[in-house]
Design a protein around this motif. Structure first.
Motif, PDB file in Angstrom:
ATOM      1  N   ILE A  71      16.785   2.810 -14.129  1.00  0.00           N
ATOM      2  CA  ILE A  71      16.839   1.642 -15.070  1.00  0.00           C
ATOM      3  C   ILE A  71      18.177   0.913 -14.682  1.00  0.00           C
ATOM      4  CG2 ILE A  71      16.984   0.674 -17.248  1.00  0.00           C
ATOM      5  CD1 ILE A  71      15.176   2.878 -18.153  1.00  0.00           C
ATOM      6  N   ALA A  72      19.341   1.777 -14.386  1.00  0.00           N
ATOM      7  CA  ALA A  72      20.661   1.322 -14.435  1.00  0.00           C
ATOM      8  C   ALA A  72      20.713   0.521 -13.285  1.00  0.00           C
ATOM      9  CB  ALA A  72      21.649   2.369 -14.414  1.00  0.00           C
ATOM     10  N   GLU A  73      19.872   1.171 -11.984  1.00  0.00           N
ATOM     11  CA  GLU A  73      19.944   0.366 -10.733  1.00  0.00           C
ATOM     12  C   GLU A  73      18.952  -0.605 -10.557  1.00  0.00           C
ATOM     13  OE1 GLU A  73      18.935   3.900  -8.196  1.00  0.00           O
ATOM     14  OE2 GLU A  73      21.088   4.820  -8.669  1.00  0.00           O
ATOM     15  N   GLY A  74      18.044  -0.966 -11.706  1.00  0.00           N
ATOM     16  CA  GLY A  74      17.232  -2.038 -11.435  1.00  0.00           C
ATOM     17  C   GLY A  74      15.890  -1.878 -10.872  1.00  0.00           C
ATOM     18  N   SER A  75      15.566  -0.600 -10.354  1.00  0.00           N
ATOM     19  CA  SER A  75      14.311  -0.347  -9.853  1.00  0.00           C
ATOM     20  C   SER A  75      13.189   0.237 -10.542  1.00  0.00           C
ATOM     21  CB  SER A  75      14.692   1.090  -8.696  1.00  0.00           C
ATOM     22  OG  SER A  75      15.019   2.264  -9.480  1.00  0.00           O
ATOM     23  N   GLN A  76      13.601   0.305 -12.300  1.00  0.00           N
ATOM     24  CA  GLN A  76      12.459   0.488 -13.114  1.00  0.00           C
ATOM     25  C   GLN A  76      12.924  -0.325 -14.351  1.00  0.00           C
ATOM     26  OE1 GLN A  76      11.875   4.608 -13.943  1.00  0.00           O
ATOM     27  NE2 GLN A  76      10.384   4.377 -15.841  1.00  0.00           N
ATOM     28  N   LYS A  77      11.898  -0.961 -14.962  1.00  0.00           N
ATOM     29  CA  LYS A  77      12.089  -1.904 -15.994  1.00  0.00           C
ATOM     30  C   LYS A  77      12.080  -1.019 -17.320  1.00  0.00           C
ATOM     31  CE  LYS A  77       9.677  -5.912 -14.141  1.00  0.00           C
ATOM     32  NZ  LYS A  77       8.700  -6.964 -14.507  1.00  0.00           N
ATOM     33  N   ARG A  78      13.192  -1.486 -18.203  1.00  0.00           N
ATOM     34  CA  ARG A  78      13.649  -0.515 -19.332  1.00  0.00           C
ATOM     35  C   ARG A  78      12.492  -0.752 -20.230  1.00  0.00           C
ATOM     36  NH1 ARG A  78      18.395  -3.269 -22.834  1.00  0.00           N
ATOM     37  NH2 ARG A  78      16.457  -4.602 -23.144  1.00  0.00           N
ATOM     38  N   ASP A  79      11.960  -1.960 -20.652  1.00  0.00           N
ATOM     39  CA  ASP A  79      10.798  -1.949 -21.563  1.00  0.00           C
ATOM     40  C   ASP A  79       9.470  -0.968 -21.248  1.00  0.00           C
ATOM     41  OD1 ASP A  79      12.613  -3.519 -23.090  1.00  0.00           O
ATOM     42  OD2 ASP A  79      11.386  -5.724 -22.441  1.00  0.00           O
ATOM     43  N   GLU A  80       9.242  -1.021 -19.935  1.00  0.00           N
ATOM     44  CA  GLU A  80       7.965  -0.461 -19.800  1.00  0.00           C
ATOM     45  C   GLU A  80       8.214   1.020 -19.843  1.00  0.00           C
ATOM     46  OE1 GLU A  80       6.812  -1.485 -15.952  1.00  0.00           O
ATOM     47  OE2 GLU A  80       6.386  -3.720 -16.145  1.00  0.00           O
ATOM     48  N   PHE A  81       9.430   1.563 -19.473  1.00  0.00           N
ATOM     49  CA  PHE A  81       9.832   3.012 -19.556  1.00  0.00           C
ATOM     50  C   PHE A  81       9.588   3.499 -21.057  1.00  0.00           C
ATOM     51  CE2 PHE A  81      13.196   6.021 -20.558  1.00  0.00           C
ATOM     52  CZ  PHE A  81      12.684   7.211 -19.841  1.00  0.00           C
ATOM     53  N   LEU A  82      10.321   2.559 -21.957  1.00  0.00           N
ATOM     54  CA  LEU A  82      10.585   2.763 -23.482  1.00  0.00           C
ATOM     55  C   LEU A  82       9.161   3.024 -24.086  1.00  0.00           C
ATOM     56  CD1 LEU A  82      13.299   0.915 -24.378  1.00  0.00           C
ATOM     57  CD2 LEU A  82      13.330   3.451 -24.283  1.00  0.00           C
ATOM     58  N   LYS A  83       8.128   1.851 -23.745  1.00  0.00           N
ATOM     59  CA  LYS A  83       6.830   1.951 -23.990  1.00  0.00           C
ATOM     60  C   LYS A  83       5.998   3.169 -23.851  1.00  0.00           C
ATOM     61  CE  LYS A  83       6.161  -2.875 -24.501  1.00  0.00           C
ATOM     62  NZ  LYS A  83       5.646  -4.275 -23.962  1.00  0.00           N
ATOM     63  N   GLY A  84       6.180   3.457 -22.595  1.00  0.00           N
ATOM     64  CA  GLY A  84       5.414   4.796 -21.636  1.00  0.00           C
ATOM     65  C   GLY A  84       5.972   5.875 -22.565  1.00  0.00           C
ATOM     66  N   PHE A  85       7.120   6.185 -23.077  1.00  0.00           N
ATOM     67  CA  PHE A  85       7.631   7.383 -23.774  1.00  0.00           C
ATOM     68  C   PHE A  85       7.494   7.324 -25.302  1.00  0.00           C
ATOM     69  CE2 PHE A  85      11.243   9.047 -26.449  1.00  0.00           C
ATOM     70  CZ  PHE A  85      10.847  10.512 -26.093  1.00  0.00           C
ATOM     71  N   PHE A  86       7.675   6.073 -25.799  1.00  0.00           N
ATOM     72  CA  PHE A  86       8.011   5.934 -27.208  1.00  0.00           C
ATOM     73  C   PHE A  86       6.540   6.187 -27.885  1.00  0.00           C
ATOM     74  CE2 PHE A  86       8.361   4.075 -31.566  1.00  0.00           C
ATOM     75  CZ  PHE A  86       9.503   5.219 -31.935  1.00  0.00           C
ATOM     76  N   GLY A  87       5.714   5.490 -27.230  1.00  0.00           N
ATOM     77  CA  GLY A  87       4.171   5.409 -27.853  1.00  0.00           C
ATOM     78  C   GLY A  87       3.435   6.765 -28.052  1.00  0.00           C
ATOM     79  N   PRO A  88       3.475   7.711 -27.094  1.00  0.00           N
ATOM     80  CA  PRO A  88       2.671   9.048 -27.146  1.00  0.00           C
ATOM     81  C   PRO A  88       3.550   9.870 -27.892  1.00  0.00           C
ATOM     82  CG  PRO A  88       2.805   8.137 -24.886  1.00  0.00           C
ATOM     83  CD  PRO A  88       3.684   7.347 -25.575  1.00  0.00           C
ATOM     84  N   PHE A  89       5.015   9.659 -27.945  1.00  0.00           N
ATOM     85  CA  PHE A  89       5.825  10.618 -28.638  1.00  0.00           C
ATOM     86  C   PHE A  89       5.798  10.220 -30.151  1.00  0.00           C
ATOM     87  CE2 PHE A  89      10.234  11.359 -30.379  1.00  0.00           C
ATOM     88  CZ  PHE A  89      10.174  12.676 -30.217  1.00  0.00           C
ATOM     89  N   GLN A  90       5.702   8.843 -30.380  1.00  0.00           N
ATOM     90  CA  GLN A  90       5.514   8.611 -31.802  1.00  0.00           C
ATOM     91  C   GLN A  90       4.343   9.205 -32.442  1.00  0.00           C
ATOM     92  OE1 GLN A  90       5.004   4.601 -32.939  1.00  0.00           O
ATOM     93  NE2 GLN A  90       6.335   4.836 -34.804  1.00  0.00           N
ATOM     94  N   GLU A  91       3.078   9.332 -31.771  1.00  0.00           N
ATOM     95  CA  GLU A  91       1.659   9.687 -32.290  1.00  0.00           C
ATOM     96  C   GLU A  91       1.916  11.202 -32.413  1.00  0.00           C
ATOM     97  OE1 GLU A  91      -1.320   8.703 -29.447  1.00  0.00           O
ATOM     98  OE2 GLU A  91      -0.990   6.339 -29.510  1.00  0.00           O
ATOM     99  N   LEU A  92       2.375  11.726 -31.517  1.00  0.00           N
ATOM    100  CA  LEU A  92       2.643  13.120 -31.577  1.00  0.00           C
ATOM    101  C   LEU A  92       3.464  13.706 -32.867  1.00  0.00           C
ATOM    102  CD1 LEU A  92       2.353  16.130 -30.203  1.00  0.00           C
ATOM    103  CD2 LEU A  92       4.379  15.656 -29.002  1.00  0.00           C
ATOM    104  N   VAL A  93       4.569  12.906 -32.912  1.00  0.00           N
ATOM    105  CA  VAL A  93       5.117  13.189 -34.122  1.00  0.00           C
ATOM    106  C   VAL A  93       4.564  13.096 -35.471  1.00  0.00           C
ATOM    107  CG1 VAL A  93       7.471  12.634 -35.703  1.00  0.00           C
ATOM    108  CG2 VAL A  93       7.491  12.815 -33.056  1.00  0.00           C
ATOM    109  N   ASN A  94       3.984  11.808 -35.710  1.00  0.00           N
ATOM    110  CA  ASN A  94       3.001  11.493 -36.796  1.00  0.00           C
ATOM    111  C   ASN A  94       1.972  12.632 -36.816  1.00  0.00           C
ATOM    112  OD1 ASN A  94       4.434   9.290 -37.570  1.00  0.00           O
ATOM    113  ND2 ASN A  94       3.078   8.066 -36.056  1.00  0.00           N
TER     114      ASN A  94
END
Length: 228
Positions: A103-126
Motif C-alpha cells: 500500500i505504501a509503495e502504491g502497488s495495492q489499493k488501500r480501500d480494497e485491502f481494508l474492505k477485504g479484511f474488515f468485512g469478514p472480520f466484522q462478521e466473525l466478531v459479531n
C-alpha cells in the motif's frame, strides 16, 4: 562386532546413566524480538511497544531477564487460537506487513485491502459475540464448601490473575444485591496454582484482612494485594 541371528550374547557390564530433559528456555526481550524477526512479524519500531503492551496488560511478568507468561495470557491465547484462527496465525501477521508495504509503495489499493479484511472480520466478531459466553472462557473451579456458611468456594480468573471467591452472585438475596454487597475474595499467592489450591488454603486467604491491633491510635491490619 559381527553378529549372527540367534547368537547368544553375554552381558559383561551395565552402566546406569540418568538424564533429565530440560524445557526450552523462556523468551527474553532479545530472543523474542529475534523470533519475531524470523517470522516476519512487526518492524523494529513496533518491537518495543509490543513487549511493553503485553507487560502492561498483565500477560507476562519479568523474572530477571526472562518473560514469564501469566494465567490470563493462556486464557486469551486459547480463546483467540480457537475462535480467531486466521487472525492470530503467524502467516497472517507476516502477510499483513507485506500488504502494508505494498500500500505504501502504491502497488495495492488501500480501500480494497481494508474492505477485504474488515468485512469478514466484522462478521466473525459479531458471530463469536453471540456464540462465545464469558463463563465458557473464564471457567471457574469449585474448591469445596465453607464449613460455616455452606457457600461454595470457587477459583476464578480476574484481571490481575486467579483469585478465590466465597459464594456466587446468585447466592445473594435481593436485598444484598440492592445494597451491592461484595462477595469475599482473595488473590492466589504466586506459588499456588488454581488447579492445586485446597479448601483449607482458600479459607486461610479469606481471613485477610487480619486486625493486628492499634499503633499510635491507628488501626493496623495485614492484607494481601495485587503485589503480595
Amino acid at each position: 562386532p559381527p553378529l549372527s541371528e540367534g547368537q547368544k550374547l553375554m552381558c559383561e557390564e551395565i552402566t546406569p546413566e540418568q538424564h533429565f530433559t530440560k524445557p526450552p528456555p523462556r523468551y527474553t526481550e532479545a530472543s523474542l524480538v529475534k523470533k519475531m524477526e524470523e517470522e516476519g512479524i512487526g518492524r523494529p519500531s513496533t518491537y518495543a511497544p509490543t513487549i511493553s503492551t503485553i507487560q502492561q496488560r498483565g500477560y507476562i511478568t519479568k523474572d530477571g531477564k526472562q518473560l514469564v507468561p501469566q494465567e490470563i495470557a493462556f486464557t486469551v491465547t486459547d480463546l483467540l487460537a480457537e475462535h480467531f484462527t486466521d487472525v492470530v496465525s503467524l502467516k497472517f501477521t507476516a502477510k499483513m506487513e507485506q500488504s502494508l508495504d505494498d500500500i505504501a509503495e502504491g502497488s495495492q489499493k488501500r480501500d480494497e485491502f481494508l474492505k477485504g479484511f474488515f468485512g469478514p472480520f466484522q462478521e466473525l466478531v459479531n458471530k463469536k459475540g453471540d456464540e462465545v459466553k464469558k463463563e465458557d472462557v473464564m471457567k471457574e473451579i469449585e474448591v469445596g464448601a465453607d464449613p460455616k456458611t455452606g457457600l461454595t468456594v470457587v477459583v476464578r480468573l480476574g484481571r490481575f490473575g486467579p483469585y478465590v471467591q466465597l459464594g456466587r452472585m446468585e447466592d445473594l438475596s435481593e436485598e444484598e444485591k440492592k445494597k451491592k454487597v461484595k462477595l469475599k475474595s482473595a488473590s492466589l499467592p504466586k506459588d499456588v496454582s488454581k488447579e492445586e489450591i485446597t479448601l483449607a488454603q482458600a479459607m486461610k486467604l479469606f481471613e485477610m484482612p487480619r486486625d493486628l491491633g492499634k499503633m499510635e491510635g491507628e488501626k493496623l491490619e495485614v492484607n494481601t494485594g495485587r503485589f503480595g
